[in-house]
Each structure stands twice: as C-alpha cells, then as structure tokens.
Design a protein around this motif. Structure first.
Motif, PDB file in Angstrom:
ATOM      1  N   TYR A 159       0.686  -0.924   0.086  1.00  0.00           N
ATOM      2  CA  TYR A 159       0.161  -0.053  -0.061  1.00  0.00           C
ATOM      3  C   TYR A 159       0.482   1.370  -0.113  1.00  0.00           C
ATOM      4  N   THR A 160       2.185   0.967   0.577  1.00  0.00           N
ATOM      5  CA  THR A 160       2.409   1.839   0.615  1.00  0.00           C
ATOM      6  C   THR A 160       3.418   2.655  -0.352  1.00  0.00           C
ATOM      7  N   VAL A 161       3.946   1.667  -1.110  1.00  0.00           N
ATOM      8  CA  VAL A 161       4.862   2.442  -2.403  1.00  0.00           C
ATOM      9  C   VAL A 161       3.587   2.127  -4.006  1.00  0.00           C
ATOM     10  N   VAL A 162       3.205   1.821  -3.492  1.00  0.00           N
ATOM     11  CA  VAL A 162       2.229   1.535  -4.462  1.00  0.00           C
ATOM     12  C   VAL A 162       1.796   3.043  -5.465  1.00  0.00           C
ATOM     13  N   PHE A 163       1.276   3.806  -4.690  1.00  0.00           N
ATOM     14  CA  PHE A 163       0.708   5.305  -4.783  1.00  0.00           C
ATOM     15  C   PHE A 163       1.649   6.511  -5.084  1.00  0.00           C
ATOM     16  N   PRO A 164       2.242   5.910  -4.529  1.00  0.00           N
ATOM     17  CA  PRO A 164       3.845   7.302  -5.057  1.00  0.00           C
ATOM     18  C   PRO A 164       4.383   6.734  -6.600  1.00  0.00           C
ATOM     19  N   LEU A 165       4.479   5.700  -6.815  1.00  0.00           N
ATOM     20  CA  LEU A 165       5.659   4.729  -7.688  1.00  0.00           C
ATOM     21  C   LEU A 165       4.362   4.934  -8.665  1.00  0.00           C
ATOM     22  N   MET A 166       2.537   4.405  -8.681  1.00  0.00           N
ATOM     23  CA  MET A 166       1.400   5.274  -9.527  1.00  0.00           C
ATOM     24  C   MET A 166       1.759   6.581 -10.010  1.00  0.00           C
ATOM     25  N   LEU A 167       2.007   7.713  -8.671  1.00  0.00           N
ATOM     26  CA  LEU A 167       1.850   9.432  -9.097  1.00  0.00           C
ATOM     27  C   LEU A 167       2.788   9.339 -10.098  1.00  0.00           C
ATOM     28  N   ALA A 168       4.183   8.791 -10.133  1.00  0.00           N
ATOM     29  CA  ALA A 168       5.415   8.809 -10.775  1.00  0.00           C
ATOM     30  C   ALA A 168       5.430   8.376 -12.449  1.00  0.00           C
ATOM     31  N   VAL A 169       5.147   7.621 -12.296  1.00  0.00           N
ATOM     32  CA  VAL A 169       4.461   7.155 -13.563  1.00  0.00           C
ATOM     33  C   VAL A 169       3.696   8.200 -14.342  1.00  0.00           C
ATOM     34  N   VAL A 170       2.786   8.134 -13.973  1.00  0.00           N
ATOM     35  CA  VAL A 170       1.689   8.803 -14.340  1.00  0.00           C
ATOM     36  C   VAL A 170       2.363  10.813 -15.028  1.00  0.00           C
ATOM     37  N   SER A 171       3.368  11.427 -14.134  1.00  0.00           N
ATOM     38  CA  SER A 171       4.000  12.350 -14.466  1.00  0.00           C
ATOM     39  C   SER A 171       5.030  12.655 -15.419  1.00  0.00           C
ATOM     40  N   GLY A 172       5.484  11.104 -15.249  1.00  0.00           N
ATOM     41  CA  GLY A 172       6.805  10.033 -16.168  1.00  0.00           C
ATOM     42  C   GLY A 172       6.437  10.430 -17.893  1.00  0.00           C
ATOM     43  N   VAL A 173       5.110   9.734 -18.108  1.00  0.00           N
ATOM     44  CA  VAL A 173       4.803   9.992 -19.315  1.00  0.00           C
ATOM     45  C   VAL A 173       3.980  11.062 -19.495  1.00  0.00           C
ATOM     46  N   GLU A 174       3.549  12.021 -18.505  1.00  0.00           N
ATOM     47  CA  GLU A 174       3.099  13.055 -19.420  1.00  0.00           C
ATOM     48  C   GLU A 174       4.505  14.521 -20.096  1.00  0.00           C
ATOM     49  N   GLN A 175       5.838  13.623 -19.113  1.00  0.00           N
ATOM     50  CA  GLN A 175       6.535  14.433 -19.739  1.00  0.00           C
ATOM     51  C   GLN A 175       6.821  13.990 -20.998  1.00  0.00           C
ATOM     52  N   VAL A 176       6.985  12.972 -21.359  1.00  0.00           N
ATOM     53  CA  VAL A 176       7.151  12.753 -22.699  1.00  0.00           C
ATOM     54  C   VAL A 176       6.753  14.408 -22.867  1.00  0.00           C
ATOM     55  N   PRO A 177       7.791  14.333 -24.444  1.00  0.00           N
ATOM     56  CA  PRO A 177       7.348  15.691 -25.547  1.00  0.00           C
ATOM     57  C   PRO A 177       6.452  14.633 -26.857  1.00  0.00           C
ATOM     58  N   ARG A 178       5.351  15.638 -27.084  1.00  0.00           N
ATOM     59  CA  ARG A 178       4.192  14.710 -27.328  1.00  0.00           C
ATOM     60  C   ARG A 178       4.708  14.672 -29.357  1.00  0.00           C
ATOM     61  N   GLU A 179       5.958  15.759 -29.586  1.00  0.00           N
ATOM     62  CA  GLU A 179       6.107  16.112 -31.005  1.00  0.00           C
ATOM     63  C   GLU A 179       7.090  14.849 -30.811  1.00  0.00           C
ATOM     64  N   LEU A 180       8.053  13.884 -29.818  1.00  0.00           N
ATOM     65  CA  LEU A 180       8.796  12.322 -29.310  1.00  0.00           C
ATOM     66  C   LEU A 180       7.463  11.221 -31.072  1.00  0.00           C
ATOM     67  N   GLU A 197       9.382   1.949 -26.781  1.00  0.00           N
ATOM     68  CA  GLU A 197      10.402   3.090 -27.681  1.00  0.00           C
ATOM     69  C   GLU A 197      10.163   4.336 -27.618  1.00  0.00           C
ATOM     70  N   VAL A 198       9.503   5.217 -26.751  1.00  0.00           N
ATOM     71  CA  VAL A 198       9.352   6.411 -27.078  1.00  0.00           C
ATOM     72  C   VAL A 198       9.276   6.271 -25.143  1.00  0.00           C
ATOM     73  N   THR A 199       7.238   6.397 -24.468  1.00  0.00           N
ATOM     74  CA  THR A 199       7.141   6.028 -23.870  1.00  0.00           C
ATOM     75  C   THR A 199       8.126   5.620 -22.784  1.00  0.00           C
ATOM     76  N   ALA A 203       9.290   7.961 -19.649  1.00  0.00           N
ATOM     77  CA  ALA A 203       9.276   8.003 -18.234  1.00  0.00           C
ATOM     78  C   ALA A 203      10.109   7.667 -17.255  1.00  0.00           C
ATOM     79  N   LEU A 204      10.976   7.641 -18.225  1.00  0.00           N
ATOM     80  CA  LEU A 204      12.399   5.879 -17.004  1.00  0.00           C
ATOM     81  C   LEU A 204      12.390   6.777 -15.811  1.00  0.00           C
TER      82      LEU A 204
END
Length: 290
Positions: A159-180, A197-199, A203-204
């Motif tokens: 429970y403690t690990v899942v939610f911060p990690l989910m937020l980090a993944v969502v934030s990482g995907v949103e930071q991927v440039p749309r142009e790529l 190969e892009v997303t 997001a890594l």
C-alpha cells in the motif's frame, strides 16, 4: 636557455603573477574529498562524536541514553547469539515481498492510468483519496483481516509503495514530449512500438525517482508494521526492548535501520536513478563536470 628566456619574457609581459601553490591543509582536504571512503564515512564522524560526548557527560540518565560503545557491545552480543541475523533476515524478506508486489502493481497501474483517459477518470479520485491515508492507519483493520502474519506486513508495504509510484509513472508519461510520439507515428511506428521505444524511455527518469521514493516509504512502513503487528524483525526487536527497558537494543535497531537503508540507497537506488536520468540526457554526467 633561449627558450626559457622567451617563456619568462612571455609570462612577465602578460602581467599575470605566477599562481602560488595551494596551502598544505587545502591540498590535504582536496585529496581527502576525492576518497570515496572519506566521502561516505566522514559526515558521520561528528555525529558519532557528539553522540559519544552527550553520553559521556550524562546529559541524560544512562538508563535512557547510551553511548556508541554500549551499542557496539550489544551488537556483538546479539550477533554472537544469532538474534540479530535472524531478525534482520525476517525484515529483509518482508521488504522483498512488499517491494516486489508494490513495484509490479504500481508500475502497471501507473501506465494504465497515464495512457487511458477512461482509466484515469475512474482511478484518479481514488488514487488521491488513498494517497492521503497514512499506511499506519491501515494496521488495525489489517490485523483483523490477516492477524499477526507476513501477509499483514506485506499489505502495508505494498500500500505504501504503490501510490507514490503510480503518481511518478503518470508524471513521467506526461513529461514525454508530444512531438516525439507524433514523429514516431508519422514514421510508421505502431502503438506498441511507440510505447516501448518512446513512452517508456521518456518516463524512466520519473519512474526511477518514484521507485526510490516509494521504497523509502516502504522501508519506514515495514518498521512501523513490525512494531505493531510483527513477531520478529528489527522493528519488533526495538519495541520488545522498549517493553523491558533495554534502550541499548532500541539504539542498535535505529543504527541498523539507518545503515541498511543507506547501503540500499547508495549501492542500488541512487546509482539506478542517476544512470537512468543521465542515460536519457536530462542531466549531465559527473564526468562532464570534471
């Protein structure tokens, strides 16, 4: 001689005085600062010294505050009896189970939430709701559900690990440039190939930070769960020692927890995060600054 004279004339004509050698203490400090062992252990020297001084001056009663020498003696005694290795193995086993399940669930659910608008609309309010509930608040009901078992501790860590990690993944995907993404699709890449190969590479860096943060929260949740529902482990050792008034084991437990997390973070998590971020060009490598 002519070459030396010309060099001397050039330096003299430049109007710049010759640079004096650095003082001996500065050179010694620079040499020490480049030593990895000193960089790792040096900051702890004044902390341990202050700890020893407070204990030696008996600022607090010895029954409530002990020095590092007593902790070392207690460490050797519990190591000889085999108590500390057993408790340590139990704690690491619980952390491995909880972190493994938490990372798997958090990464998968994070990408589903980030890439699917329907899933995000359905899960985002729930995600924010449970993110606000502390892990320790689950312990009473977890004890009712699972009793004093490995499952109860694992549930709290997951429970403690899942939610911060989910937020980090969502934030990482949103930071991927749309142009790529658009460029990859215009070149004929399908959705699956764009994802791998892009997303995912884009997001890594955020995912690496989320893993480091989530495991840090999970480590603290492990100790809290062991104190309340555990029957073994470092947290249980500290709580049981408090019950009988043995502060030496309480201090030893805190030192062991700190050392273990420092080693895990310094040897695995921090290099993983640094290599991931540098690999995708978001920061310069350390060698670029030298």
């Amino acid at each position: 001689m002519a070459v030396d004279s010309a060099e001397h004339t050039r330096k003299a004509g430049s109007g710049r005085p010759a640079r004096a050698p650095a003082p001996l203490h500065r050179r010694a400090w620079l040499r020490l600062s480049r030593n990895s062992a000193f960089r790792t252990l040096g900051p702890f020297v004044p902390v341990v010294g202050l700890w020893w001084l407070i204990a030696a001056l008996e600022v607090f009663p010895p029954a409530f505050f002990i020095g590092p020498d007593r902790v070392v003696v207690e460490f050797a005694e519990l190591l000889r009896k085999g108590v500390l290795p057993g408790y340590l193995a139990d704690s690491l086993e619980r952390l491995a189970y909880g972190a493994g399940f938490g990372l798997a669930i958090g990464i998968v659910m994070g990408f589903l939430t980030a890439l699917s608008l329907r899933v995000r609309k359905a899960l985002w309010p729930i995600l924010l709701f449970f993110q606000a509930i502390a892990d320790i608040a689950w312990l009473p009901i977890v004890i009712v559900w699972f009793g004093f078992s490995l499952t109860a501790v694992t549930f709290v860590i997951v429970y403690t690990v899942v939610f911060p990690l989910m937020l980090a993944v969502v934030s990482g995907v949103e930071q991927v440039p749309r142009e790529l993404v658009l460029a990859a699709r215009s070149l004929g890449a399908g959705r699956l190939r764009v994802f791998w190969e892009v997303t995912v590479p884009g997001a890594l860096p955020s995912i690496a930070t989320g893993v480091r943060t989530g495991l840090g929260y999970g480590w603290r949740a492990l100790v809290a769960a062991e104190i309340i529902v555990g029957t073994s482990g470092i947290g249980f050792m500290m709580f049981d020692a408090r019950r009988v008034g043995d502060v030496s084991q309480v201090f030893l437990g805190m030192v062991v927890l700190g050392i273990l997390w420092y080693m895990l973070d310094a040897l695995i998590l921090a290099p993983f995060e640094k290599a991931t971020v540098e690999r995708w060009g978001l920061v310069r490598g350390m060698e670029d600054d030298e």
